[in-house]
Design a protein around this motif. Structure first.
Motif, PDB file in Angstrom:
ATOM      1  N   ILE A  89       0.844  -1.203   0.000  1.00 38.36           N
ATOM      2  CA  ILE A  89       0.000   0.000   0.000  1.00 38.36           C
ATOM      3  C   ILE A  89       0.873   1.244   0.000  1.00 38.36           C
ATOM      4  CG2 ILE A  89      -1.969  -1.110   1.118  1.00 38.36           C
ATOM      5  CD1 ILE A  89      -1.062   0.305   3.731  1.00 38.36           C
ATOM      6  N   ARG A  92       0.199   6.221  -3.779  1.00 39.93           N
ATOM      7  CA  ARG A  92      -0.837   6.663  -4.716  1.00 39.93           C
ATOM      8  C   ARG A  92      -0.431   8.006  -5.326  1.00 39.93           C
ATOM      9  NH1 ARG A  92      -7.207   6.515  -3.322  1.00 39.93           N
ATOM     10  NH2 ARG A  92      -6.470   4.683  -2.186  1.00 39.93           N
ATOM     11  N   THR A 103       2.887  -0.046  -5.923  1.00 47.03           N
ATOM     12  CA  THR A 103       2.205  -0.928  -4.972  1.00 47.03           C
ATOM     13  C   THR A 103       0.861  -1.342  -5.560  1.00 47.03           C
ATOM     14  OG1 THR A 103       0.969   0.819  -3.870  1.00 47.03           O
ATOM     15  CG2 THR A 103       3.198   0.377  -3.031  1.00 47.03           C
ATOM     16  N   GLU A 105      -1.900  -0.424  -4.348  1.00 48.98           N
ATOM     17  CA  GLU A 105      -2.696   0.804  -4.281  1.00 48.98           C
ATOM     18  C   GLU A 105      -2.353   1.787  -5.403  1.00 48.98           C
ATOM     19  OE1 GLU A 105      -2.332   2.800  -0.534  1.00 48.98           O
ATOM     20  OE2 GLU A 105      -3.224   4.642  -1.300  1.00 48.98           O
ATOM     21  N   GLY A 146      -5.468   0.246   2.085  1.00 49.68           N
ATOM     22  CA  GLY A 146      -5.121   1.279   1.116  1.00 49.68           C
ATOM     23  C   GLY A 146      -6.228   2.299   0.912  1.00 49.68           C
TER      24      GLY A 146
END
Length: 191
Positions: A89, A92, A103, A105, A146
């Motif tokens: 996670i 982003r 990841t 995420e 996440g």
């Protein structure tokens, strides 16, 4: 005709009838496989087609993760440089920065791919040992950690394909018009 070519022709003429007798198709390689045998080799499709029946929650997934996954991916999904388990996670929006963090995420465009990957390859030391319920629960745990789903959402064959991953729209969609570059024909070398 040379002696070598004559010998090869005799051998081939002798072998061909034997091969044709072994299999009515004339192909005598391998072992016939059933549809069930083949199912083990096909991936779950992006739209969720092929997902098995089952269900799992983040709470159950957290327990399974602690027992079967944390030793490689860290207690808090942060990864382990020593063991090579990647972080799961975070990151982003980082893929276009100077320090991209890849990841589940930040990178994975489809959650069905996450399910299929875990089902076939995890845990690393016992691939294929997780039940469908285990994998749904682990997916729920990773996605809730996440902040992609809430921690109460049950994952199953109907809810999992509906999850929209944060990076879902950042991949090239090959279903549209083709690019001219793909239609270029090879050019014969000049003599």
């Amino acid at each position: 005709m040379s002696m070598f070519k004559s010998l090869c022709a005799v051998i081939l003429l002798g072998i061909a009838p034997m091969s044709a007798q072994a299999d009515p198709t004339g192909i005598d390689v391998g072992t016939p496989m059933s549809a069930d045998d083949l199912n083990a080799f096909f991936a779950i499709e992006v739209d969720g087609t092929g997902l098995p029946h089952g269900k799992g929650t983040a709470a159950t997934g957290k327990e399974i993760y602690a027992e079967r996954c944390a030793h490689c991916h860290g207690e808090n999904l942060e990864g382990s440089k020593e063991l090579g388990g990647p972080r799961l996670i975070g990151g982003r929006g980082s893929l276009t920065t100077d320090k991209p963090l890849k990841t589940v995420e930040s990178y994975w465009p489809h959650v069905s791919t996450l399910y299929d990957y875990m089902w076939r390859t995890m845990p690393f030391d016992q691939p294929g040992s997780l039940s469908p319920d285990d994998v749904y629960a682990l997916a729920a745990y990773i996605l809730s950690a996440g902040k992609i789903i809430d921690d109460k959402t049950e994952m199953n064959e109907k809810t999992l394909p509906k999850v929209v991953m944060p990076n879902a729209n950042a991949f090239f969609d090959a279903s549209g018009t083709t690019i001219d570059l793909y239609n270029v024909q090879p050019v014969a070398p000049k003599k």
